[in-house]
Write a protein that holds these residues in place. Structure first.
Motif, PDB file in Angstrom:
ATOM      1  N   UNK A 183       0.815  -1.222   0.000  1.00 36.45           N
ATOM      2  CA  UNK A 183       0.000   0.000   0.000  1.00 36.45           C
ATOM      3  C   UNK A 183       0.844   1.266   0.000  1.00 36.45           C
ATOM      4  N   UNK A 184       1.966   1.264   0.706  1.00 36.77           N
ATOM      5  CA  UNK A 184       2.781   2.474   0.835  1.00 36.77           C
ATOM      6  C   UNK A 184       3.489   2.851  -0.465  1.00 36.77           C
ATOM      7  N   UNK A 185       3.507   1.928  -1.428  1.00 31.93           N
ATOM      8  CA  UNK A 185       4.212   2.181  -2.686  1.00 31.93           C
ATOM      9  C   UNK A 185       3.269   2.374  -3.865  1.00 31.93           C
ATOM     10  N   UNK A 186       1.951   2.370  -3.633  1.00 29.37           N
ATOM     11  CA  UNK A 186       0.997   2.522  -4.730  1.00 29.37           C
ATOM     12  C   UNK A 186       1.106   3.908  -5.348  1.00 29.37           C
ATOM     13  N   UNK A 187       0.877   3.962  -6.685  1.00 27.50           N
ATOM     14  CA  UNK A 187       1.117   5.192  -7.439  1.00 27.50           C
ATOM     15  C   UNK A 187      -0.161   5.757  -8.046  1.00 27.50           C
ATOM     16  N   UNK A 188      -0.095   7.034  -8.345  1.00 23.68           N
ATOM     17  CA  UNK A 188      -1.134   7.708  -9.124  1.00 23.68           C
ATOM     18  C   UNK A 188      -0.767   7.661 -10.597  1.00 23.68           C
TER      19      UNK A 188
END
Length: 388
Positions: free
Chosen positions: A317-322
């Motif tokens: 979750x902490x690395x998810x991108x837009x």
């Protein structure tokens, strides 16, 4: 110079992710307030925070479209701090659930019981998101804890269906967890509940068949998860009587509906296209509605960056991108799920966005069969307006 700055990148939200742990504290705080004052208003904090305070804060705080640099992702995903934050939800979830059951069965009046019901349902409904995050991990402990997290809401089959059904069929008419344009939430709800349950059992049956086992075996992940619910509900019933079982069943229904309204929001009207061989294209960021509203993302382990999650399911979750090409919701999940409860308002807000995302091409939308002709005309009206 750029490489050095990326290597030394630090997560600016590192400690803010712990805000998600406030959710399982709702019933614990409610119990504390009741013990100190004799007042039941503390049990009503959960719906007030979920339906009013979080949407307000989303509006005030706004969005964040920034992404971690790719060079920092391995470091982020290897940092056990983020895993421990997710793990910490579970003991607080169970503590809150058991405390609420005790108060409901021994202390609270009718109005307090209703408040406790919503408080407990939101803790366990949002807890499904914890199970979701853990279920995507490859280690045995996380997968086991995913089932533990799903037990209080009696939705253990989600572990199988989501990972091996929804992610394979997402944004297609065959997926029970992908809502169709023109389909109200209230029409979607029974379809997704029944379809997901059936899908989970079929998927698990196929897996066990390949291994030479029948459905009725302790190796069955669906049965394992349901057994945890049986033990939890059974123990509470033995300790507190039948009112405890009735309470747990109702809160589970409410908690599961919280998951399904989010499912309804996440893929509404989006459709993966088929190639010449009749196979669906792989899932891309454009096949999930996205939201970068900061407060809800902090509370839900960035679940709202759903476009990247489906494109890269194992990414933490902490690395998810837009992604710029992903369709964007006008607000965070907390606001959108309230909108979904009122179909005319939902259609008014979301149908134009579906049409705009597909650039007026009706064939690119996942449309409910009963609404085909009506929505085809709707698309044509949009194209005529653009042409004008």
């Amino acid at each position: 110079m750029n490489t050095t700055s990326e290597t030394q990148w630090h997560d600016p939200k590192r400690y803010l992710w712990t805000l998600g742990l406030l959710v399982p504290l709702f019933p614990i705080i409610g119990a504390f307030i009741y013990l100190q004052t004799g007042q039941i208003w503390g049990w009503w904090m959960a719906p007030v925070i979920v339906y009013f305070i979080i949407p307000f804060l989303d509006f005030i705080v706004g969005t964040d479209r920034s992404n971690p640099p790719e060079s920092a992702v391995p470091q982020l995903e290897a940092d056990k701090y983020y895993k421990y934050i997710v793990y910490a939800y579970i003991p607080l979830q169970y503590a809150g659930t058991l405390i609420t059951v005790w108060f409901v069965c021994t202390e609270l009046s009718a109005l307090g019981i209703i408040g406790g019901l919503f408080s407990c349902a939101y803790v366990n409904g949002i807890g499904i998101n914890t199970g979701h995050e853990l279920g995507h991990k490859r280690d045995a402990l996380s997968q086991f804890l995913a089932k533990v997290t799903l037990a209080p809401v009696a939705y253990g089959h989600f572990y199988v269906e989501h990972n091996f059904g929804h992610h394979r069929r997402v944004a297609t008419p065959e997926d029970p967890a992908s809502s169709k344009m023109g389909e109200s939430f209230w029409r979607f709800l029974p379809r997704t509940v029944i379809g997901s349950l059936r899908s989970a059992c079929e998927i698990e049956q196929q897996r066990l068949d390949r291994k030479g086992f029948g459905f009725w075996t302790w190796r069955n992940d669906v049965l394992q998860a349901w057994a945890m619910t049986f033990v939890l509900f059974g123990a509470c019933t033995i300790a507190f009587g039948w009112p405890a079982l009735a309470f747990l069943v109702v809160q589970a229904l409410l908690g599961a509906s919280l998951l399904e309204v989010i499912n309804y929001v996440e893929h509404y009207g989006l459709l993966r296209q088929k190639d010449e061989q009749g196979r669906y294209e792989r899932c891309l960021p454009k096949h999930s509605w996205n939201s970068n509203h900061i407060v809800t993302n902090l509370v839900l382990y960035q679940l709202q960056r759903h476009s990247d999650h489906h494109a890269h399911p194992t990414r933490a979750f902490q690395a998810l991108r837009h992604f710029e090409d992903s369709p964007q919701l006008p607000s965070g999940y907390a606001s959108m799920m309230m909108l979904a409860y009122f179909p005319p308002l939902w259609f008014k807000v979301m149908n134009p966005r579906v049409v705009a995302h597909h650039r007026g091409d009706f064939n690119k939308a996942n449309v409910h069969p009963s609404k085909t002709e009506k929505l085809r005309m709707y698309f044509n009206t949009f194209k005529q307006g653009v042409g004008a």
